[in-house]
Design an enzyme around this catalytic site. Sequence first.
Site, PDB file in Angstrom:
ATOM      1  N   GLN A 108      15.742 -21.047 -77.337  1.00  0.00           N
ATOM      2  CA  GLN A 108      14.410 -21.184 -76.756  1.00  0.00           C
ATOM      3  C   GLN A 108      13.920 -19.871 -76.151  1.00  0.00           C
ATOM      4  O   GLN A 108      12.727 -19.589 -76.139  1.00  0.00           O
ATOM      5  CB  GLN A 108      14.415 -22.263 -75.671  1.00  0.00           C
ATOM      6  CG  GLN A 108      14.721 -23.661 -76.186  1.00  0.00           C
ATOM      7  CD  GLN A 108      14.904 -24.641 -75.045  1.00  0.00           C
ATOM      8  OE1 GLN A 108      14.423 -24.422 -73.942  1.00  0.00           O
ATOM      9  NE2 GLN A 108      15.626 -25.713 -75.307  1.00  0.00           N
ATOM     10  N   CYS A 109      14.859 -19.070 -75.633  1.00  0.00           N
ATOM     11  CA  CYS A 109      14.493 -17.813 -74.991  1.00  0.00           C
ATOM     12  C   CYS A 109      14.599 -16.657 -75.989  1.00  0.00           C
ATOM     13  O   CYS A 109      15.363 -16.715 -76.955  1.00  0.00           O
ATOM     14  CB  CYS A 109      15.403 -17.526 -73.788  1.00  0.00           C
ATOM     15  SG  CYS A 109      15.294 -18.788 -72.500  1.00  0.00           S
ATOM     16  N   THR A 110      13.829 -15.620 -75.714  1.00  0.00           N
ATOM     17  CA  THR A 110      13.869 -14.450 -76.565  1.00  0.00           C
ATOM     18  C   THR A 110      15.158 -13.688 -76.317  1.00  0.00           C
ATOM     19  O   THR A 110      15.434 -13.278 -75.195  1.00  0.00           O
ATOM     20  CB  THR A 110      12.669 -13.541 -76.263  1.00  0.00           C
ATOM     21  OG1 THR A 110      11.485 -14.269 -76.497  1.00  0.00           O
ATOM     22  CG2 THR A 110      12.690 -12.306 -77.133  1.00  0.00           C
TER      23      THR A 110
END
Length: 713
Positions: free
Chosen positions: A572-574
Amino acid sequence: MAEEEKGSVLQFVPFLSAVDEGFWHRLSSLKLNKLGIDDSPISITGFYAPCSHSQVSNHLTITAESFPPERSDESSEPSVTHSNRNRCQVPGILYNTNTLESFHALDKKNLLMAEAKKIWEDIHTGKAVEDCATLSRFLLISFADLKKWSFHYWCAFPALVLDPPATLIDLKPASKWFSLEEAESVTAACNEWRNSSSTTDVPFFLICIDSNMHATIRHLKDWEACQADGQKFLFGFYDPCHLPNNPGWPLRNFLALICSRWSVRKVCFLCYRENRGFADLGLSLVGEALISVPQGWGDIQYEPNAVGWELNRGKKVPRCISLASSMDPTRLAVSAADLNLKLMRWRALPSLNLDILSTVKCLLLGAGTLGCQVARMLMAWGVRKITLLDSGKVAMSNPLRQSLYTLDDCLNGGDFKATAAVKSLKRIFPAVEAEGVVMAIPMPGHPVPSHLEKSVLDDCRRLCDLIDSHDAIFLLTDTRESRWLPTLLCASSSKITITAALGFDSFLVMRHGAGPLHFTQDLKTEAANILSVDMNNFSIADRDESRRLGCYFCNDVVAPVDSTANRTLDQQCTVTRPGLAPIASALAVELLVGILHHPNGIFAEGDIANSNDAGSSENPLGILPHQIRGSLSQFAQMILVGHASNTCTACCNAVVSEYRERGLDFILQAINHPTYLEDLTGLTELMKSASSFQLDWDLQLGDDDDDDDIVEI
């Protein structure tokens, strides 16, 4: 002008001012940073030099150096002013008002008389003899309109009025007044006086000539010594005027000093002028005048009349100068920002088109890591019209990687990225025409509930309008499916479209080809005249698709779907190396600049390494790639060309034609039913055909949202 016959009234050429632009810069800085609304008078210094050209008079110049030097330590000794043969110092006073009304309301007569009184007192106390520069005081009143960067001002050069006026007996070139031997001696003495470090800027002096015709220059304080010696003498002064029949303005107060201090009735004076820095007795004048002591001049309490306000085109009115083009901080920022680009054009790229860069309208879809960097790079290239679209808010994790945000943007739930980015851009460069749009992009695989259909369709219309009103579109969003609708709309209108996407240590930067309908219309005439041949029902457009550059989705064999569901935290996170975004963003902007300067624009073919000599006449910026794929782990970069696919779910002829025919109904169906795109483009049949050969599609294709380890930010 004075008449040439004897016995005429002695007339003087008024002093003129020249206020340098740097003076107004300095005044503005003091006003903004130190003075505020304090309108107390400020002591300043003007400068003038003797006339040095037979056709041009010298002005009293007022520059940035006219203000007192700033000292960090107020207790320190004042700085030493070194002599300058080209600048005799003249003390002055500045009255800068806070309003234009106050400027016009100043009591100009009393201000002039107050400065004239200082000259009068200096004459009677002897200060003018010790420091003769005080004989030529000046006054400057002004109003600085820092909103419009305009300045109203008026100079005065107070001169005491002799009543009755002096009578001119004779005035001729100095070379005709002196004997040849005297002229040589006077010239040598004047040159020595001007070149001495202690006297070069002393504008009033005595010229003494002894019986042997030897001339010396002496200070005014040596008057009595000259008288005692019984020598022939003249009163000399640096004359800024060039006219052959009139002395300059400084002689007025000099005569007042001579008359009041020494009661001399017949005055012989030298108007000292130069040529190339040396005394020029052919240009200099010698005159004889009769003066009488006016009634009351022996009393220091007496207040003689004074004149001296500078004329503006023959009228007693103030001047006004507008420096908006050079003093407005925004304009200064524009000038500074354009400097590098102009130097680039001057030194290496004569064909660099700064006008097209400053007028191109760029739409950035996504204001995250890539969006922030792309916006900065665009401004560096001279792009002034930037729109950022994003629906997200600034999170605590963003400022370190997303260069347009700070901690303040994260507080209280976070500001919208689009608006926060615009504020930051304007702080960086006030001249940028930036706009922030807060909205989400409708995406396939994210079905729309019936009660939200109107809102989603409104967003579709708004996105379509934004793309139509911009020249170049950057796809910088954080999911694959969010790029589908913009890609379709850009293909339909054949807009310049550039995609940038990041993986952990790899990136993809590419430009989309022209839309299929526009590309077909642009085919050469001979291609359009090719006879129709039935080859698996392919049309001419289909057959020529191989010439058209592909879009971001042309290599896909499935329609874009929801890539955010069922993701772990790291998904979900970069997760990407910090240096990747600046590299990819810079390349994306360089691609745009290359397209804008290529003679074929969006229709330019994809170059590969060494296919074009860098800086060729076709494209002065070098090659124009289609795709750039890079890897930081290998510090490697590849240039690839990918042609358009006739089964692309975003840009093929079938999809674009269907969108043009059905409009928003088509988009809504594609959003709610992703397999519809696969059916429309023939991907469904293609996969069924492949299954009959028992191909392992899962192994061949991998995850739907994986593109050579490229993920979006």
